[in-house]
Design an enzyme around this catalytic site. Structure first.
Site, PDB file in Angstrom:
ATOM      1  N   ARG A  84      33.913  40.450  26.387  1.00  0.00           N
ATOM      2  CA  ARG A  84      32.762  40.822  25.585  1.00  0.00           C
ATOM      3  C   ARG A  84      32.937  42.213  24.743  1.00  0.00           C
ATOM      4  O   ARG A  84      33.816  43.106  25.447  1.00  0.00           O
ATOM      5  CB  ARG A  84      31.553  40.798  26.220  1.00  0.00           C
ATOM      6  CG  ARG A  84      30.940  39.194  26.376  1.00  0.00           C
ATOM      7  CD  ARG A  84      29.562  39.444  27.120  1.00  0.00           C
ATOM      8  NE  ARG A  84      29.447  39.998  28.608  1.00  0.00           N
ATOM      9  CZ  ARG A  84      29.217  41.492  28.586  1.00  0.00           C
ATOM     10  NH1 ARG A  84      28.885  42.020  27.810  1.00  0.00           N
ATOM     11  NH2 ARG A  84      29.415  41.908  29.913  1.00  0.00           N
ATOM     12  N   TYR A 223      36.480  34.382  22.506  1.00  0.00           N
ATOM     13  CA  TYR A 223      36.310  34.441  23.641  1.00  0.00           C
ATOM     14  C   TYR A 223      35.012  34.650  24.460  1.00  0.00           C
ATOM     15  O   TYR A 223      34.163  35.233  24.037  1.00  0.00           O
ATOM     16  CB  TYR A 223      37.123  35.919  24.350  1.00  0.00           C
ATOM     17  CG  TYR A 223      37.650  35.837  25.779  1.00  0.00           C
ATOM     18  CD1 TYR A 223      39.015  35.340  26.260  1.00  0.00           C
ATOM     19  CD2 TYR A 223      36.902  36.431  26.846  1.00  0.00           C
ATOM     20  CE1 TYR A 223      39.424  35.193  27.460  1.00  0.00           C
ATOM     21  CE2 TYR A 223      37.548  36.436  28.142  1.00  0.00           C
ATOM     22  CZ  TYR A 223      38.514  35.897  28.351  1.00  0.00           C
ATOM     23  OH  TYR A 223      39.037  35.776  29.752  1.00  0.00           O
ATOM     24  N   LYS A 232      25.516  34.140  26.737  1.00  0.00           N
ATOM     25  CA  LYS A 232      24.871  35.467  26.792  1.00  0.00           C
ATOM     26  C   LYS A 232      23.863  35.739  25.561  1.00  0.00           C
ATOM     27  O   LYS A 232      22.908  36.085  25.524  1.00  0.00           O
ATOM     28  CB  LYS A 232      25.780  36.555  26.756  1.00  0.00           C
ATOM     29  CG  LYS A 232      26.770  36.510  27.713  1.00  0.00           C
ATOM     30  CD  LYS A 232      26.163  36.649  29.375  1.00  0.00           C
ATOM     31  CE  LYS A 232      27.065  37.023  30.455  1.00  0.00           C
ATOM     32  NZ  LYS A 232      26.636  37.174  31.776  1.00  0.00           N
ATOM     33  N   HIS A 252      19.898  37.798  34.005  1.00  0.00           N
ATOM     34  CA  HIS A 252      21.350  37.737  34.414  1.00  0.00           C
ATOM     35  C   HIS A 252      21.472  37.970  35.865  1.00  0.00           C
ATOM     36  O   HIS A 252      21.843  38.696  36.607  1.00  0.00           O
ATOM     37  CB  HIS A 252      22.019  39.202  33.899  1.00  0.00           C
ATOM     38  CG  HIS A 252      23.443  39.080  33.934  1.00  0.00           C
ATOM     39  ND1 HIS A 252      24.175  40.340  33.871  1.00  0.00           N
ATOM     40  CD2 HIS A 252      24.503  38.163  34.030  1.00  0.00           C
ATOM     41  CE1 HIS A 252      25.715  39.860  34.061  1.00  0.00           C
ATOM     42  NE2 HIS A 252      25.690  38.574  33.945  1.00  0.00           N
ATOM     43  N   SER A 274      27.924  42.554  35.636  1.00  0.00           N
ATOM     44  CA  SER A 274      28.955  41.876  35.185  1.00  0.00           C
ATOM     45  C   SER A 274      30.246  42.090  36.496  1.00  0.00           C
ATOM     46  O   SER A 274      30.391  43.408  36.459  1.00  0.00           O
ATOM     47  CB  SER A 274      29.501  41.994  33.867  1.00  0.00           C
ATOM     48  OG  SER A 274      28.707  41.542  33.045  1.00  0.00           O
ATOM     49  N   CYS A 276      30.455  42.169  39.601  1.00  0.00           N
ATOM     50  CA  CYS A 276      29.923  42.892  40.770  1.00  0.00           C
ATOM     51  C   CYS A 276      29.598  41.756  41.882  1.00  0.00           C
ATOM     52  O   CYS A 276      28.760  41.998  42.787  1.00  0.00           O
ATOM     53  CB  CYS A 276      28.561  43.818  40.667  1.00  0.00           C
ATOM     54  SG  CYS A 276      29.171  45.118  39.616  1.00  0.00           S
ATOM     55  N   ASP A 303      25.007  32.807  37.028  1.00  0.00           N
ATOM     56  CA  ASP A 303      25.022  33.910  36.006  1.00  0.00           C
ATOM     57  C   ASP A 303      23.521  34.054  35.470  1.00  0.00           C
ATOM     58  O   ASP A 303      23.310  35.427  35.196  1.00  0.00           O
ATOM     59  CB  ASP A 303      26.300  33.610  35.081  1.00  0.00           C
ATOM     60  CG  ASP A 303      26.492  34.948  34.155  1.00  0.00           C
ATOM     61  OD1 ASP A 303      26.802  35.961  34.702  1.00  0.00           O
ATOM     62  OD2 ASP A 303      26.458  34.712  33.021  1.00  0.00           O
ATOM     63  N   ARG A 394      39.615  34.206  33.212  1.00  0.00           N
ATOM     64  CA  ARG A 394      38.198  33.293  33.841  1.00  0.00           C
ATOM     65  C   ARG A 394      38.740  32.060  33.901  1.00  0.00           C
ATOM     66  O   ARG A 394      39.723  31.430  33.511  1.00  0.00           O
ATOM     67  CB  ARG A 394      37.215  33.445  32.855  1.00  0.00           C
ATOM     68  CG  ARG A 394      36.718  34.976  32.793  1.00  0.00           C
ATOM     69  CD  ARG A 394      35.210  35.203  32.928  1.00  0.00           C
ATOM     70  NE  ARG A 394      34.847  36.507  32.903  1.00  0.00           N
ATOM     71  CZ  ARG A 394      33.680  36.945  33.479  1.00  0.00           C
ATOM     72  NH1 ARG A 394      33.017  36.201  33.967  1.00  0.00           N
ATOM     73  NH2 ARG A 394      33.497  38.179  33.385  1.00  0.00           N
TER      74      ARG A 394
HETATM   75  P1  GTP Z   1      30.141  38.065  35.626  1.00  0.00           P
HETATM   76  O1  GTP Z   1      30.700  36.582  35.462  1.00  0.00           O
HETATM   77  O2  GTP Z   1      31.142  38.986  34.870  1.00  0.00           O
HETATM   78  O3  GTP Z   1      28.524  38.250  35.575  1.00  0.00           O
HETATM   79  O4  GTP Z   1      30.366  38.524  37.213  1.00  0.00           O
HETATM   80  P2  GTP Z   1      29.934  38.104  38.392  1.00  0.00           P
HETATM   81  O5  GTP Z   1      28.712  39.231  38.765  1.00  0.00           O
HETATM   82  O6  GTP Z   1      29.729  36.754  38.756  1.00  0.00           O
HETATM   83  O7  GTP Z   1      31.171  38.903  39.491  1.00  0.00           O
HETATM   84  P3  GTP Z   1      32.377  38.030  40.208  1.00  0.00           P
HETATM   85  O8  GTP Z   1      31.513  37.201  41.340  1.00  0.00           O
HETATM   86  O9  GTP Z   1      33.149  37.225  39.547  1.00  0.00           O
HETATM   87  O10 GTP Z   1      32.655  39.469  40.965  1.00  0.00           O
HETATM   88  C1  GTP Z   1      33.943  39.490  41.351  1.00  0.00           C
HETATM   89  C2  GTP Z   1      34.363  40.816  41.851  1.00  0.00           C
HETATM   90  O11 GTP Z   1      33.544  41.380  42.979  1.00  0.00           O
HETATM   91  C3  GTP Z   1      35.960  40.667  42.476  1.00  0.00           C
HETATM   92  O12 GTP Z   1      36.394  41.635  42.385  1.00  0.00           O
HETATM   93  C4  GTP Z   1      35.478  40.464  43.944  1.00  0.00           C
HETATM   94  O13 GTP Z   1      36.438  40.803  44.766  1.00  0.00           O
HETATM   95  C5  GTP Z   1      34.135  41.476  44.049  1.00  0.00           C
HETATM   96  N1  GTP Z   1      33.350  41.154  45.223  1.00  0.00           N
HETATM   97  C6  GTP Z   1      32.520  40.032  45.272  1.00  0.00           C
HETATM   98  N2  GTP Z   1      31.982  39.968  46.300  1.00  0.00           N
HETATM   99  C7  GTP Z   1      32.298  41.045  47.221  1.00  0.00           C
HETATM  100  C8  GTP Z   1      31.977  41.606  48.546  1.00  0.00           C
HETATM  101  O14 GTP Z   1      31.087  41.126  49.240  1.00  0.00           O
HETATM  102  N3  GTP Z   1      32.664  42.737  48.871  1.00  0.00           N
HETATM  103  C9  GTP Z   1      33.455  43.468  48.048  1.00  0.00           C
HETATM  104  N4  GTP Z   1      33.925  44.621  48.352  1.00  0.00           N
HETATM  105  N5  GTP Z   1      33.840  42.868  46.743  1.00  0.00           N
HETATM  106  C10 GTP Z   1      33.211  41.868  46.162  1.00  0.00           C
HETATM  107  C1  SPV Z   2      29.376  38.797  31.928  1.00  0.00           C
HETATM  108  O1  SPV Z   2      30.215  39.653  31.270  1.00  0.00           O
HETATM  109  O2  SPV Z   2      28.495  39.092  32.400  1.00  0.00           O
HETATM  110  C2  SPV Z   2      29.949  37.261  31.987  1.00  0.00           C
HETATM  111  C3  SPV Z   2      31.322  37.044  31.238  1.00  0.00           C
HETATM  112  O3  SPV Z   2      29.253  36.649  32.619  1.00  0.00           O
HETATM  113  S1  SPV Z   2      30.819  36.685  29.384  1.00  0.00           S
HETATM  114  O4  SPV Z   2      30.227  35.327  29.507  1.00  0.00           O
HETATM  115  O5  SPV Z   2      31.940  36.651  28.722  1.00  0.00           O
HETATM  116  O6  SPV Z   2      29.763  37.507  29.067  1.00  0.00           O
HETATM  117 MN    MN Z   3      27.543  37.451  33.456  1.00  0.00          MN
END
Ligand code: GTP
Ligand code: SPV
Ligand code: MN
Length: 610
Positions: A84, A223, A232, A252, A274, A276, A303, A394
Site C-alpha cells: 500500500r 497490488y 481497505k 481494522h 498491519s 502485527c 483483518d 502475500r
Molecule cells: P495485515 O494483514 O498487514 O493487516 O497484518 P496482520 O496484523 O494480519 O499481521 P500478520 O498476522 O500477518 O503478522 C505477521 C507478523 O507478526 C509476522 O512477522 C509474525 O511472525 C509476527 N507475529 C504474529 N504473532 C506473533 C507472536 O505472538 N509473537 C511474535 N513475536 N511475533 C508474532
Molecule cells: C494491511 O496493510 O493492513 C493489509 C494489507 O491488510 S493491504 O490489503 O494491502 O492493505
Molecule cells: Mn490489514
C-alpha cells in the site's frame, strides 16, 4: 464471462442489468478510458478458469505444481508495486477539517478534474472488467454493494476470493439500491502493437476517496489494498465514514471465537496495526494442554470487522470479507497451521519464491531448499544474501478453507462480542496484558496505541508510531471525530464489551522476546475470557487491571518462571512518564477535535502515575 464486442451493448446471456445508472457509468468510463472491450464479470468458476489461463499466457501468473498446490498460482509484481502507498492515499472530503490532520486531503473537485485526465485513455488496448461486489454477508442489512471497474484481470480473480462478487451481487443491485462506484486503472495503456509486461502499473499512484459521495478512484497500482478496492478503500475508509453517519463502527480488527471446556463461547475482536499478528491470532490453535482440556477456537475474520449494537443489546460483529490477504513470510505449519491449510488450494501467491518442483517458499516456512527462483525472478540459493520472498509477499486464499472457520461466519446477524483487544509491537513499557477500567478508558487505550520501531536490540526505547485503533491509514474522516464516535457508541450498547491491551513483543535487555507468543497467546485469551465472565481477580494498578501470577495460567509453559512473568508484567514509572510525553504529539496534532473525555483520561493517568 460475457465478452462484448461493443462497449455500448450491455445485455448478456445470463445476467439482467436492472440498474440504468450503472450502465451509463460503465459506458462513460469505457469512453473516457478508451478500453478496447467491456466484460461483465459473473464470478463463475468458468470465468476464473479462463482468466487464470489468460494470466498464465501473459506471464503474470505461473501455474503451481497441480498436485501440491491445486488450482493455485504465483504472481510476481513490479518491484515498485509491492505494498500500500500511504503517502499517495487521499481523503477528498468537501472540507479539509473533515479529513483531519492524519489524512492527506485534496479538494474534491480539483482531484476529480486531475484524476479524469489520468484516466483519459488509460485503458487503451485493455479490457475493462465490470466487477459487482458485496462486502458483508449477501443479505446482511449492513452489506455494502460496490462496483469496481478495473483493467486488471489479476484484480478480478483476487476479488473472487476476497468478497462476494459477480452475478449474485448484480441480482441484488436493483434500480432503487445504491452502489459504491470504484474506478481502478493500472495506468498502463497499450498502443496498437505494443507488447504487454507481466505486471503493468504506473510509477505515479493515486488512491483517492470521496467520503461524502462514497466513491473510490485508484490509479497506477495493481497490488493489495491499492487495487482490491473492496478491502481497505471500501470496507474501511468509506465504510468508517458511513458507519459514523449511521451509528456503527468499521474497524481494522480480527474476529475470533473461544469455546472454553464448559461449552461457553466468547467472541472477541482485536485491532493490531498491519503486520502485527492479526492473522496469527485469528487462526490460533490452542496449545496441546488446552486442546486436551476441550478448548476450541474459531475464526470469523482476520483483518476487518464491522460492529454495531445488535438486538441482543451487545455489540455484534461481521467480517465483510470472504478471503485472506495474509503476509506469507513467517507463516508455517508451526506458527499458523490454519493459514497453511487455508492456502492449500485455490490460492494466489504474490511475490514469494518458486521452488524447482513448482511449489512456493518464503522465509520462515521451512528449511530453505538448495535452489529456487526469488520474487524478482532471479536464481536464489541459501546464503546468497537476498530474500527469497518480499517481506510484504502475500497469499490470497478463501476463508472457507480454514479448518476452524466459525459456523456463524456468514450469519447476517454477526456474532456477539464480549471483548475488544488493542495492541502493537512494544519492545518496552507495555505489559503482556492489562484491562481498561471502563469503556472510556478503553477508548483511550485504543486511541493512544502504537507500535515501536525495533531499536530494542539494545533494550532502548524506540520511536513509537501512534496508530490509533490500528486505523491511522484507514480512517476515512477526522481522527478526533472518530474517537468521539467511539465514545458515543457506549450509549447505544447495553452490555458493553470489556477492553484490553496486549503486547506479544516485549523484549529483555538482550533483545529477546520475553513471551513465546503464537499458540501460547491463548493463555492471555484465557485470562481475558475469565475476566469477561468475572471468574478471575484483577489487580488495580495505575494503568489498569492486571493478572497476578496465580490468576494467569503458565502450567506446562516450559521455562516460564515467576521471574519471567514479573519481567513481562513489569510496570516502570519512568517508562510510563516517557509514554505520556510521547503521546503528547498525538494530542497536539488532534488538538481541535480531540474529545474532552480523552483529555480527562490523560489527566487521570498522569495523576495516577506521579
Ligand atoms: P495485515 O494483514 O498487514 O493487516 O497484518 P496482520 O496484523 O494480519 O499481521 P500478520 O498476522 O500477518 O503478522 C505477521 C507478523 O507478526 C509476522 O512477522 C509474525 O511472525 C509476527 N507475529 C504474529 N504473532 C506473533 C507472536 O505472538 N509473537 C511474535 N513475536 N511475533 C508474532
Ligand atoms: C494491511 O496493510 O493492513 C493489509 C494489507 O491488510 S493491504 O490489503 O494491502 O492493505
Ligand atoms: Mn490489514
Amino acid at each position: 464471462m460475457t465478452s462484448l464486442a461493443s462497449p455500448i451493448n450491455h445485455t448478456s446471456n445470463s445476467m439482467t442489468l436492472q440498474h440504468p445508472q450503472l450502465k451509463a457509468w460503465v459506458d462513460q468510463t469505457a469512453a473516457l478510458t478508451g478500453a478496447a472491450e467491456v466484460v461483465w464479470c459473473t464470478g463463475s468458476d468458468a470465468e476464473w478458469n479462463s482468466l487464470t489461463s489468460l494470466l498464465v499466457e501473459r506471464g503474470t501468473f505461473i501455474r503451481l505444481n497441480p498436485e501440491k498446490h491445486p488450482n493455485s498460482f504465483l504472481a510476481r509484481s513490479h518491484e515498485s508495486d509491492t505494498a500500500r502507498v500511504e503517502d499517495r492515499t487521499f481523503i477528498c472530503s468537501l472540507r479539509e477539517v473533515d479529513a483531519g490532520p492524519t489524512n492527506n486531503w485534496r479538494n474534491p473537485s480539483d482531484m476529480r478534474d486531475m484524476m479524469t485526465e489520468k484516466f483519459r485513455g488509460s485503458m487503451q488496448g485493455r479490457t475493462l472488467y465490470v466487477v459487482p461486489f458485496c462486502m458483508g454477508p449477501l443479505d446482511s442489512p449492513l452489506a455494502l454493494i460496490g462496483v469496481q471497474l478495473t483493467d486488471s484481470p489479476y484484480v478480478v480473480v483476487s476479488m473472487k476470493i476476497m468478497c462476494h462478487m459477480g452475478e449474485k451481487v448484480l441480482q441484488r443491485l436493483t434500480a432503487d439500491r445504491s452502489y459504491i462506484p470504484c474506478l481502478h486503472s493500472l495506468g498502463a495503456p497499450l498502443k496498437p502493437g505494443q507488447a504487454d509486461v507481466a505486471w503493468p502499473c504506473n510509477d505515479e499512484k493515486y488512491i483517492v476517496h470521496f467520503p461524502e459521495a462514497r466513491e473510490v478512484w485508484s490509479y497506477g497500482s495493481g497490488y493489495g489494498g491499492n487495487a482490491l478496492l473492496g478491502k481497505k478503500c471500501v470496507a474501511l475508509r468509506i465504510a468508517s465514514s458511513i458507519a459514523r453517519d449511521e451509528g456503527w463502527l468499521a474497524e481494522h480488527m480480527l474476529i475470533m471465537g473461544l469455546e472454553s471446556p464448559d461449552g461457553t463461547k466468547t467472541y472477541l475482536t482485536a485491532a493490531f496495526p498491519s503486520a502485527c499478528g492479526k492473522t496469527n491470532l485469528a487462526m490460533i490453535v490452542p496449545p496441546d494442554q488446552y486442546r486436551e482440556q476441550g478448548w476450541k477456537t474459531t475464526l470469523v475474520g482476520d483483518d476487518i470487522a464491522w460492529l454495531w449494537p445488535g438486538k441482543s443489546g451487545r455489540l455484534h460483529a461481521i467480517n465483510p470479507e470472504t478471503g485472506f490477504f495474509g503476509v506469507a513470510p513467517g507463516t508455517s505449519w508451526q506458527s499458523n497451521s490454519g493459514a497453511m491449510e487455508a492456502m492449500s488450494a485455490n490460492t494466489i501467491f504474490t511475490n514469494v519464491g518458486l521452488t524447482d518442483d513448482g511449489c512456493v517458499w518464503w522465509e520462515g516456512l521451512s528449511d530453505p531448499p538448495a535452489h529456487l527462483i526469488d520474487w524478482k525472478g532471479k536464481d536464489w540459493t541459501p546464503g546468497c544474501g537476498r530474500l527469497a520472498a518480499h517481506p510484504n509477499s502475500r497469499f490470497t486464499a478463501p476463508a472457507g478453507q480454514c479448518p476452524n472457520i466459525d459456523p456463524n461466519w456468514q450469519d447476517p446477524e454477526g456474532v456477539p462480542i464480549d471483548a475488544i483487544v488493542f495492541g502493537g509491537r512494544r519492545p518496552s513499557t507495555m505489559p503482556l496484558i492489562y484491562q481498561s477500567f471502563d469503556w472510556t478508558h478503553g477508548v483511550f487505550l485504543g486511541a493512544t496505541q502504537g507500535s515501536e520501531t525495533t531499536a530494542a536490540a539494545t533494550g532502548t526505547v524506540g520511536t513509537v508510531r501512534r496508530d490509533p485503533m490500528a486505523m491511522l491509514p484507514f480512517c476515512g474522516y477526522n481522527m478526533g471525530d472518530y474517537f468521539g464516535h467511539w465514545l458515543d457508541m457506549r450509549k447505544q450498547i447495553r452490555r458493553l464489551p470489556r477492553i484490553f491491551h496486549v503486547n506479544w513483543f516485549r523484549k529483555d535487555t538482550e533483545g529477546k522476546f520475553l513471551w513465546p507468543g503464537f499458540r501460547e497467546n491463548l493463555r492471555v485469551l484465557d485470562w481475558i475470557v475469565k475476566r469477561c465472565q468475572g471468574r478471575v481477580a484483577g489487580y488495580e494498578t495505575p494503568i489498569g487491571w492486571t493478572p497476578d501470577w496465580k490468576g494467569f495460567n503458565t502450567e506446562g509453559l516450559e521455562g516460564f518462571t515467576r521471574e519471567r512473568f514479573d519481567a513481562i508484567m513489569l510496570f516502570r514509572q519512568e517508562d510510563w512518564l516517557a509514554e505520556l510525553t510521547s503521546q503528547t504529539d498525538l494530542f497536539l496534532k488532534l488538538y481541535h477535535t480531540m474529545p474532552k473525555e480523552l483529555m480527562c483520561q490523560r489527566e487521570l493517568l498522569m495523576a495516577r502515575l506521579v
